[in-house]
Design an enzyme around this catalytic site. Structure first.
Site, PDB file in Angstrom:
ATOM      1  N   ASN A 157       4.965  -4.244   9.655  1.00  0.00           N
ATOM      2  CA  ASN A 157       5.076  -3.077   8.760  1.00  0.00           C
ATOM      3  C   ASN A 157       5.465  -1.784   9.464  1.00  0.00           C
ATOM      4  OD1 ASN A 157       2.503  -3.082   9.944  1.00  0.00           O
ATOM      5  ND2 ASN A 157       1.658  -1.876   8.289  1.00  0.00           N
ATOM      6  N   CYS A 289      -1.418  -0.495   6.350  1.00  0.00           N
ATOM      7  CA  CYS A 289      -2.798  -0.978   6.208  1.00  0.00           C
ATOM      8  C   CYS A 289      -3.692   0.100   5.618  1.00  0.00           C
ATOM      9  CB  CYS A 289      -3.323  -1.418   7.560  1.00  0.00           C
ATOM     10  SG  CYS A 289      -3.158  -0.138   8.811  1.00  0.00           S
ATOM     11  N   GLU A 470      -9.498   1.703  18.340  1.00  0.00           N
ATOM     12  CA  GLU A 470      -8.466   2.174  19.259  1.00  0.00           C
ATOM     13  C   GLU A 470      -8.452   3.692  19.220  1.00  0.00           C
ATOM     14  OE1 GLU A 470      -5.149   0.015  17.449  1.00  0.00           O
ATOM     15  OE2 GLU A 470      -5.312  -1.528  18.978  1.00  0.00           O
TER      16      GLU A 470
HETATM   17  P1  NAD Z   1       0.181 -11.516  10.256  1.00  0.00           P
HETATM   18  O1  NAD Z   1      -1.256 -11.687  10.581  1.00  0.00           O
HETATM   19  O2  NAD Z   1       0.863 -12.532   9.461  1.00  0.00           O
HETATM   20  O3  NAD Z   1       1.023 -11.381  11.598  1.00  0.00           O
HETATM   21  C1  NAD Z   1       0.746 -10.423  12.584  1.00  0.00           C
HETATM   22  C2  NAD Z   1       1.255 -10.931  13.919  1.00  0.00           C
HETATM   23  O4  NAD Z   1       0.505 -12.071  14.302  1.00  0.00           O
HETATM   24  C3  NAD Z   1       2.714 -11.369  13.913  1.00  0.00           C
HETATM   25  O5  NAD Z   1       3.302 -10.995  15.143  1.00  0.00           O
HETATM   26  C4  NAD Z   1       2.605 -12.868  13.787  1.00  0.00           C
HETATM   27  O6  NAD Z   1       3.721 -13.548  14.297  1.00  0.00           O
HETATM   28  C5  NAD Z   1       1.385 -13.137  14.606  1.00  0.00           C
HETATM   29  N1  NAD Z   1       0.693 -14.402  14.302  1.00  0.00           N
HETATM   30  C6  NAD Z   1       0.681 -15.095  13.129  1.00  0.00           C
HETATM   31  N2  NAD Z   1      -0.048 -16.216  13.261  1.00  0.00           N
HETATM   32  C7  NAD Z   1      -0.510 -16.235  14.531  1.00  0.00           C
HETATM   33  C8  NAD Z   1      -1.325 -17.141  15.261  1.00  0.00           C
HETATM   34  N3  NAD Z   1      -1.803 -18.259  14.722  1.00  0.00           N
HETATM   35  N4  NAD Z   1      -1.616 -16.858  16.549  1.00  0.00           N
HETATM   36  C9  NAD Z   1      -1.151 -15.717  17.105  1.00  0.00           C
HETATM   37  N5  NAD Z   1      -0.363 -14.833  16.471  1.00  0.00           N
HETATM   38  C10 NAD Z   1      -0.049 -15.089  15.200  1.00  0.00           C
HETATM   39  O7  NAD Z   1       0.284 -10.082   9.606  1.00  0.00           O
HETATM   40  P2  NAD Z   1       1.602  -9.403   9.010  1.00  0.00           P
HETATM   41  O8  NAD Z   1       1.876 -10.017   7.682  1.00  0.00           O
HETATM   42  O9  NAD Z   1       2.664  -9.354  10.045  1.00  0.00           O
HETATM   43  O10 NAD Z   1       1.094  -7.898   8.811  1.00  0.00           O
HETATM   44  C11 NAD Z   1       0.483  -7.432   7.664  1.00  0.00           C
HETATM   45  C12 NAD Z   1      -1.015  -7.347   7.877  1.00  0.00           C
HETATM   46  O11 NAD Z   1      -1.312  -6.496   8.975  1.00  0.00           O
HETATM   47  C13 NAD Z   1      -1.726  -6.730   6.700  1.00  0.00           C
HETATM   48  O12 NAD Z   1      -2.898  -7.452   6.448  1.00  0.00           O
HETATM   49  C14 NAD Z   1      -2.058  -5.329   7.187  1.00  0.00           C
HETATM   50  O13 NAD Z   1      -3.153  -4.711   6.562  1.00  0.00           O
HETATM   51  C15 NAD Z   1      -2.343  -5.582   8.621  1.00  0.00           C
HETATM   52  N6  NAD Z   1      -2.230  -4.337   9.375  1.00  0.00           N
HETATM   53  C16 NAD Z   1      -3.361  -3.765   9.909  1.00  0.00           C
HETATM   54  C17 NAD Z   1      -3.285  -2.569  10.604  1.00  0.00           C
HETATM   55  C18 NAD Z   1      -4.500  -1.914  11.205  1.00  0.00           C
HETATM   56  O14 NAD Z   1      -4.330  -1.080  12.079  1.00  0.00           O
HETATM   57  N7  NAD Z   1      -5.707  -2.238  10.778  1.00  0.00           N
HETATM   58  C19 NAD Z   1      -2.040  -1.968  10.769  1.00  0.00           C
HETATM   59  C20 NAD Z   1      -0.917  -2.560  10.214  1.00  0.00           C
HETATM   60  C21 NAD Z   1      -1.018  -3.760   9.534  1.00  0.00           C
END
Ligand code: NAD
Length: 489
Positions: A157, A289, A470
């Site tokens: 995102n 998020c 963080e």
């Molecule tokens: P996601 O969990 O699908 O993917 C995030 C990252 O993890 C990607 O790089 C993905 O390739 C990797 N990943 C996926 N499966 C994995 C595994 N089994 N092992 C290791 N890595 C793996 O999330 P997304 O769809 O890319 O992002 C959206 C989500 O992120 C939303 O839930 C959003 O709220 C959250 N988010 C949180 C924050 C925060 O600071 N709290 C900030 C931005 C986004």
């Protein structure tokens, strides 16, 4: 794609040990505003991760022994180089992610630059603790040292923004890193790699391995020589990462999803509250998020609020992300668009009212964007608290508005979800603002504003929104190992 078409594709390479290295297989990356494949991203796995970890381990002794000042100068140089190319980075981020060029220019890339400058500065100002025990003839002090190779995994995102929010503190503290950006948004990380040598980052200090979560991400999480993982993404993936890293007892920082409430009392200044709450609901297509997705409005102002809120939401223009007058760009993928649309359908099936946006208003797109993943800002009213639209993270341009009567009631309802990332409170009563802020189960509470951040202070979520924080001190503590030393004289 035809041969001619495939020749035009942008092909990324992994960055390992200071060199770009091709990969044996690739995954497609789409331009969300056209629906076309425009880029090929390495489909890395265990082998590539192994090479990257090896390079990071080899670079650790030299990098970790540099002074904070030397590292600080390199981080500042890197910030300058990214800033010099800000427009190119912003164009790339917009094309790759679907976000508006305006958002990329004013938020994503400036913040990526700032992340490096911020940690370049903050690393110079930490002091460790010291206590004395005169009766024992002892002084105690703490010393902090970098941990080793950090694994950094980031979402789609806010691609460069969130990746650099991890890389900067990790390397400022003297760690070396293996980073894996989202396979859907890898281009700006690859562009940043091209600047590392010029900034003076030694080979192997920052390695970037591109690929999917299941293959490249999991190989990184499972690697025995990567003692810490900083992850931002969904709660579901965090559960998997926790499971996979458990046999190694890894140190984890998990920044996860949210279902963020905005609580609007009848004494709120609506002239400020309404435009800010429209922004907090729809900025970056609602793909932040911290975006608001449950709006609780006190009954006395509910109908006025709803009328003015919908009118304001309708002013937001959905269109080609590269058009600087667009406020809403494309969603990240076809699958994600379907998922977000389905929430609106479910709400309707449950008897909720869709006041504007999806299925209600016409979406006019330029000819080149007909196959893009666009959706209008959508406002839903009369949704039940137990509805999936009020419980689950939608992560799109959809927000729910409901009425409440009392302070006590709204606190309970706002806390009635599994998440606890960010909340917003609107009231001109200072006592109430403090009372409510203290009782909300949320890592961040903004009152009478949204998304105003001081990077010095802790950022992160409670409950299913994360583990760890963080920030200047928090990231320093996460990316270093502390030791208590006692000296007897
Ligand atoms: P996601 O969990 O699908 O993917 C995030 C990252 O993890 C990607 O790089 C993905 O390739 C990797 N990943 C996926 N499966 C994995 C595994 N089994 N092992 C290791 N890595 C793996 O999330 P997304 O769809 O890319 O992002 C959206 C989500 O992120 C939303 O839930 C959003 O709220 C959250 N988010 C949180 C924050 C925060 O600071 N709290 C900030 C931005 C986004």
């Amino acid at each position: 794609p035809t041969m001619a078409h495939s020749k035009a594709l942008l092909v990324l390479e992994n960055f390992i040990g200071g060199k770009f290295v091709p990969c044996s297989s690739y995954v497609d990356s789409y331009n969300p505003s056209t629906g076309d494949v425009y880029c090929r991203v390495p489909d890395s796995g265990r082998e590539e991760v192994e090479a990257a970890v090896k390079a990071a381990k080899a670079a650790f002794p030299i990098w970790s022994s540099k002074s904070p000042l030397e590292r600080s100068q390199i981080l500042n140089k890197l910030a300058d180089l990214i800033e010099h190319d800000l427009e190119a980075f912003a164009q790339a981020e917009s094309k790759d992610q679907g976000k508006t060029i305006t958002f990329a220019r004013t938020v994503d890339i400036p913040r990526a630059v700032h992340n490096f400058r911020f940690f370049a500065s903050s690393i110079l100002h930490h002091v460790t603790e010291c206590t004395e025990m005169p009766a024992m003839g002892c002084v105690h002090y703490t010393s902090r040292a970098p941990v080793g190779v950090a694994g950094l995994i980031s979402p789609w995102n806010l691609p460069l923004y969130l990746l650099t929010w991890k890389i900067a503190p990790a390397i400022a503290c003297g760690n070396t890193v293996v980073a894996k950006p989202s396979e859907m948004t890898s281009v700006t990380a690859w562009m940043m790699c091209k600047l590392l040598e010029k900034a003076g980052v030694p080979p192997g200090v920052v390695n970037v391995v591109f690929g999917t979560g299941a293959k490249a991400g999991e190989a990184l999480v499972c690697h025995p020589d990567v003692p810490l993982i900083s992850f931002t993404g969904s709660t579901l993936t965090a559960q998997r990462i926790t499971e996979k890293s458990a046999p190694h007892c890894k140190r984890l920082s998990l920044e996860l999803g949210g279902k963020n409430p905005a609580i609007i009392f009848d004494d709120a200044d609506l002239s400020q509250c309404i435009p800010t709450t429209v922004r907090s609901s729809f900025a970056n297509q609602g793909e932040i998020c911290l975006c608001t997705s449950r709006i609780f409005v006190q009954r006395g102002i509910y109908s006025e609020f709803l009328k003015r809120f919908v009118a304001e939401a309708k002013k937001w223009k959905t269109g080609n992300p590269s058009d600087p007058t667009s406020d809403v760009g494309a969603l990240i993928s076809k699958e994600h668009l379907e998922k977000v649309r389905n929430y609106v359908k479910k709400a309707q099936a449950e008897g909720a009212r869709v006041l504007c946006g999806e299925g209600v208003d016409p979406l006019a797109l330029p000819p080149g964007n007909q196959k893009g993943y666009f959706m209008l800002p959508t406002v839903i009213a009369e949704v039940k608290d137990e509805s999936c639209c009020m419980q689950e993270e939608i992560f799109g341009p959809v927000t729910c508005v409901v009425a409440f009567d009392t302070e006590e009631e709204v606190i309970e309802r706002a806390n009635g979800v599994k998440y606890g990332l960010a909340a917003t409170v609107w009231s001109s009563n200072v006592g109430r603002v403090h009372r409510v802020a203290h009782r909300l189960q949320s890592g961040l509470v903004w009152t009478n504003c949204w998304l105003v951040r001081d990077l010095n202070l802790p950022f992160g979520g409670m409950k299913a929104s994360g583990i760890g924080r963080e920030g200047a001190k928090d990231s320093y503590e996460f990316f270093t190992e502390v030791k208590t030393i006692t000296i007897k004289h």
